[in-house]
Motif scaffolding. Structure first.
Motif, mmCIF file in Angstrom:
data_model
loop_
_atom_site.group_PDB
_atom_site.id
_atom_site.type_symbol
_atom_site.label_atom_id
_atom_site.label_comp_id
_atom_site.label_asym_id
_atom_site.label_seq_id
_atom_site.Cartn_x
_atom_site.Cartn_y
_atom_site.Cartn_z
ATOM 1 N N TYR A 267 40.108 35.759 38.913
ATOM 2 C CA TYR A 267 38.982 36.610 39.272
ATOM 3 C C TYR A 267 37.690 35.801 39.304
ATOM 4 O O TYR A 267 37.516 34.857 38.518
ATOM 5 C CB TYR A 267 38.796 37.723 38.230
ATOM 6 C CG TYR A 267 39.970 38.651 38.082
ATOM 7 C CD1 TYR A 267 40.040 39.840 38.800
ATOM 8 C CD2 TYR A 267 41.019 38.349 37.209
ATOM 9 C CE1 TYR A 267 41.119 40.709 38.656
ATOM 10 C CE2 TYR A 267 42.098 39.199 37.061
ATOM 11 C CZ TYR A 267 42.145 40.379 37.781
ATOM 12 O OH TYR A 267 43.215 41.226 37.639
ATOM 13 N N ILE A 268 36.809 36.188 40.210
ATOM 14 C CA ILE A 268 35.403 35.839 40.052
ATOM 15 C C ILE A 268 34.823 36.942 39.176
ATOM 16 O O ILE A 268 35.076 38.122 39.421
ATOM 17 C CB ILE A 268 34.655 35.824 41.399
ATOM 18 C CG1 ILE A 268 35.250 34.790 42.351
ATOM 19 C CG2 ILE A 268 33.167 35.546 41.205
ATOM 20 C CD1 ILE A 268 34.662 34.857 43.762
ATOM 21 N N GLY A 291 31.320 33.162 36.928
ATOM 22 C CA GLY A 291 32.436 32.301 36.569
ATOM 23 C C GLY A 291 33.706 32.702 37.296
ATOM 24 O O GLY A 291 33.773 33.743 37.950
ATOM 25 N N VAL A 292 34.706 31.857 37.166
ATOM 26 C CA VAL A 292 36.030 32.117 37.744
ATOM 27 C C VAL A 292 37.052 31.851 36.656
ATOM 28 O O VAL A 292 36.972 30.842 35.950
ATOM 29 C CB VAL A 292 36.301 31.208 38.963
ATOM 30 C CG1 VAL A 292 37.691 31.477 39.529
ATOM 31 C CG2 VAL A 292 35.250 31.411 40.039
ATOM 32 N N ASP A 296 42.547 37.465 31.891
ATOM 33 C CA ASP A 296 41.958 38.788 31.929
ATOM 34 C C ASP A 296 40.497 38.677 31.494
ATOM 35 O O ASP A 296 40.190 38.105 30.444
ATOM 36 C CB ASP A 296 42.722 39.725 30.995
ATOM 37 C CG ASP A 296 42.157 41.125 30.992
ATOM 38 O OD1 ASP A 296 42.519 41.912 31.879
ATOM 39 O OD2 ASP A 296 41.318 41.416 30.110
ATOM 40 N N VAL A 297 39.588 39.211 32.286
ATOM 41 C CA VAL A 297 38.158 39.028 32.023
ATOM 42 C C VAL A 297 37.751 39.680 30.710
ATOM 43 O O VAL A 297 36.982 39.105 29.925
ATOM 44 C CB VAL A 297 37.320 39.600 33.192
ATOM 45 C CG1 VAL A 297 35.833 39.440 32.903
ATOM 46 C CG2 VAL A 297 37.675 38.901 34.492
ATOM 47 N N VAL A 318 29.725 43.262 34.987
ATOM 48 C CA VAL A 318 29.107 44.068 36.045
ATOM 49 C C VAL A 318 29.887 44.009 37.353
ATOM 50 O O VAL A 318 29.734 44.894 38.202
ATOM 51 C CB VAL A 318 27.642 43.643 36.289
ATOM 52 C CG1 VAL A 318 26.799 43.937 35.076
ATOM 53 C CG2 VAL A 318 27.535 42.182 36.670
ATOM 54 N N ALA A 319 30.739 43.001 37.526
ATOM 55 C CA ALA A 319 31.529 42.921 38.761
ATOM 56 C C ALA A 319 32.666 41.932 38.583
ATOM 57 O O ALA A 319 32.524 40.912 37.884
ATOM 58 C CB ALA A 319 30.668 42.499 39.945
ATOM 59 N N THR A 320 33.801 42.234 39.192
ATOM 60 C CA THR A 320 34.915 41.288 39.270
ATOM 61 C C THR A 320 35.474 41.333 40.687
ATOM 62 O O THR A 320 35.419 42.369 41.359
ATOM 63 C CB THR A 320 36.041 41.629 38.272
ATOM 64 O OG1 THR A 320 36.528 42.955 38.531
ATOM 65 C CG2 THR A 320 35.551 41.536 36.830
#
Length: 396
Positions: A267-268, A291-292, A296-297, A318-320
């Motif tokens: 993920y970004i 980041g990348v 799992d974020v 805030v976003a993936t």
């Protein structure tokens, strides 16, 4: 033997609200059908161009034909009787945009004859003789626009290098998106040929009120053309196999579309700090960590307040952006390089009292990050830069 429809069947269908009456058979003669077909062509012209067809030697041959045809239809009582019930746009009574110019001394028959049209209503008002179809004319124009490229020796090495880059994976091809941006230096695959936009003229407003530009387009078969920007976009849209060739700096970052057998590679992620630091709190909405990760974020940021990488504070995701078949290290380096001028210059002490400078936080709004990701996917990021003063992407 096929079952016959009985009266009971018809009654049941009628009770269900279905129309049981047979379709009416057209009672129009061949002549009437021809008159209607000719009128429908004029209606299509008006719908596409937003105006009535006009007379004049500077007009397209088909527009001149439609203008004369409309005059004849208006002046024919027989045609008006047939067409008035079908004239939803009021074309039979609309005033012409211009008066007949240099063609005024020709009667209708002479003018139609000069345009290659059979003017005899008995033989059909829509019958064209010695006039090519629009498709034939368009195809001929496309061929005529291509000429031998006299300085192809300058461009041949570019095409050779592009082919090597594609074979080595340094470049990739992406599906061309409808009417996507076209800029100087862009490369495409159109009708199986590599195409280079070598130069772009000054913008101008076309007859239809749209912005356009004249291009110099080089093909890998040593020909060139001076297509208009919108003509090239239309050709790329029409060719269902057209592709955009990416810049080599981007490399093969994204897959061409997620499939069942894609390897999930990460993920970004975009984070916002919940730190109480006055500066961060004041600018919280425009300070983000980019980041990348292949993990799992949520798990990755679970202990953020103990890690100086996360400014020793909890963070908000805030976003993936889900990724498949990409080089994570290369993608992250590309994102950080693009926003380098907006990198947050901050120094913190970790839990051991050692000063550290987190390098993945940027003074940039989320909308700009999302736009950069779109440009990477489209293969056009090299055409833009991040303007720190306006906090927006601008063309470089």
């Amino acid at each position: 033997m096929p079952k016959q429809t009985t009266d009971e069947d018809l009654e049941l269908l009628s009770e269900l609200g279905l129309d049981t009456e047979p379709d009416p058979v057209s009672q129009r003669s061949a002549r009437e059908e021809q008159i209607i077909a000719g009128f429908e062509e004029i209606e299509r012209f008006v719908e596409e161009q937003g105006r009535l067809p006009q007379h004049g030697e500077d007009r397209d041959i088909f527009e001149r034909i439609y203008a004369v045809r409309l005059d004849r239809l208006r002046n024919s009582e027989e045609c008006r009787v047939i067409l008035e019930p079908l004239d939803s746009r009021g074309l039979l009574d609309a005033e012409a945009n211009t008066a007949l110019p240099s063609e005024a001394d020709l009667d209708d028959e002479a003018l139609l004859a000069s345009l290659g049209v059979d003017a005899d209503l008995e033989n059909g008002i829509t019958h064209l003789t010695h006039v090519r179809s629009r498709q034939e004319i368009k195809a001929a124009e496309e061929i005529a626009q291509r000429t031998s490229c006299q300085d192809f020796n300058k461009f041949k090495p570019i095409f050779s290098q592009v082919q090597r880059d594609l074979e080595m994976g340094a470049r990739q091809t992406l599906k061309y998106q409808d009417n996507a941006a076209v800029n100087k230096g862009d490369l495409f695959i159109l009708d199986g040929q590599k195409v280079l936009v070598a130069d772009m003229g000054e913008p101008f407003i076309s007859d239809y009120g749209r912005s356009d530009r004249r291009l110099r387009v080089i093909y890998d078969n040593a020909t060139e053309s001076d297509l208009l920007l919108r003509s090239l976009q239309r050709a790329l849209n029409k060719d269902k196999t057209s592709r955009r060739i990416t810049n080599p700096d981007l490399g093969p970052l994204f897959s061409q579309g997620e499939a069942e057998d894609d390897v999930q590679t990460g993920y970004i992620y975009v984070l916002r700090s919940l730190s109480d630091d006055p500066f961060i709190a004041e600018n919280r909405s425009v300070i983000h960590k980019i980041g990348v990760t292949g993990d799992d974020v949520k798990k990755r940021v679970a202990n953020a307040k103990k890690d100086s990488t996360y400014l020793l504070a909890d963070v908000e995701i805030v976003a993936t952006f889900k990724l498949s078949n990409i080089n994570r290290t290369k993608l992250e380096a590309l994102l950080h390089k693009f926003f380098d001028n907006a990198r947050l210059d901050v120094e913190l002490k970790d839990r051991f009292g050692i000063p550290v400078q987190p390098r993945e936080w940027f003074f940039v709004p989320l909308s700009a990050i999302e736009e950069v990701i779109e440009k990477i996917q489209a293969g056009t990021l090299h055409q833009f830069r991040y303007d720190l003063e306006t906090a927006r992407l601008t063309q470089s």
